[in-house]
Design an enzyme around this catalytic site. Sequence first.
Site, short mmCIF file in Angstrom:
data_model
loop_
_atom_site.label_atom_id
_atom_site.label_comp_id
_atom_site.label_asym_id
_atom_site.label_seq_id
_atom_site.Cartn_x
_atom_site.Cartn_y
_atom_site.Cartn_z
N TRP A 113 13.30 5.03 7.28
CA TRP A 113 12.71 4.62 8.55
C TRP A 113 13.11 3.18 8.82
O TRP A 113 13.51 2.45 7.92
CB TRP A 113 11.20 4.80 8.54
CG TRP A 113 10.45 3.87 7.65
CD1 TRP A 113 10.44 3.88 6.29
CD2 TRP A 113 9.61 2.78 8.04
NE1 TRP A 113 9.63 2.89 5.81
CE2 TRP A 113 9.10 2.19 6.87
CE3 TRP A 113 9.22 2.26 9.27
CZ2 TRP A 113 8.24 1.10 6.88
CZ3 TRP A 113 8.36 1.18 9.29
CH2 TRP A 113 7.88 0.62 8.11
N ASP A 132 15.54 3.72 0.38
CA ASP A 132 15.17 3.86 -1.02
C ASP A 132 16.41 4.13 -1.86
O ASP A 132 17.38 4.72 -1.38
CB ASP A 132 14.19 5.02 -1.20
CG ASP A 132 12.82 4.69 -0.64
OD1 ASP A 132 12.52 3.49 -0.46
OD2 ASP A 132 12.05 5.63 -0.37
#
Lengths: 191, 154
Positions: A113, A132
Amino acid sequence: MSRLDRWMENSSRALARRSGRRGFLARLGHLIAGGTVAGVAALPLLPVARGQASDESPGSRAAAPPEDIEGPQGDPNHCDYWRNCAIDGFLCGCCGGSATSCPPGTEMSPVTWIGTCRNPLDKKDYLIWYNDCCGKNPCGRCFCNRNEGERPVYHPYRNNDINWCAGAQSQVYTCSTAMIIGLAVEGQPEK
Amino acid sequence: MKPRLPALLVAAVVATAASAWPSQAATDNNAQVRNDYLLSCGGCHLLEGQGSRAVPSLADTGRIFALPGGREYLGRVPGAAHSPLDDQRLATVLNWVLSRFGHTTADPPYTASEIGRLRAQPYLDPLAARHRLLADHDGNDGNNGNDGNDGNDR
């Protein structure tokens, strides 16, 4: 013949003194970085940098924020670092990677995001890409849980609780990065 | 020969810099719509709309838009229907996505009222809707492109 040998040796030593490999690389690096506006590299080497360099990016020449911030807000490995404003996880800079790169042996998740964080020095909002890193056990160092502008999981485009490694080859979460992808025209509406 | 290497390097760097950085006017004109795209779509569809294993590439939007029902489909998929953008901004982003990534032009362009009508009918099963749309056109099961689904969640 010995004179030729001596001449060759002396020439080689003189050349080595004047132009070491590292010196050449350093000068090349300075040439590349220094030949552009605002210190942004002219030769985009990373996919993110290529995206940033596209012709319609909100962040372009102005995308390099001032980073000479003193204290925790200027330390990428500190939770208070300004770019970490909505991160939830282990900072990759403490895990063998950096705020913009994954530790060796892990893969950057292809989906994530995007939010905005305000640089305290120039008071501008920057688009931050919270990728991530995936593929090794959770790092366990430099845990940081800031949720500025974050929203519940039913707003996936603003949620940091989702395991974004779902889009990677391995779904094992390792740590989180916070990369600038440009200058925001406006801050995210949740702030 | 010695001075030639730096000269070539300088030329290459200048040429690269010139091609990489656009005019400020072009940047300003498109900054708002790209900002909206990145904040609401770019996390999954990625910075250049390329998608990934998990999410469709927006390069397909041009082909889909041209299909019967394709225009309506693009306004009803989850990414559009559930977007946090209001109708006007979403219409602008969709027109921009079609131009930028789909290499086509929405003619006529999406409007706020059209988007409001379409997103009021979101797909309950968008993957099935995509397969139906493509099957009607291709005469097969429609699963012949990158639908962003690797098959693990079926």
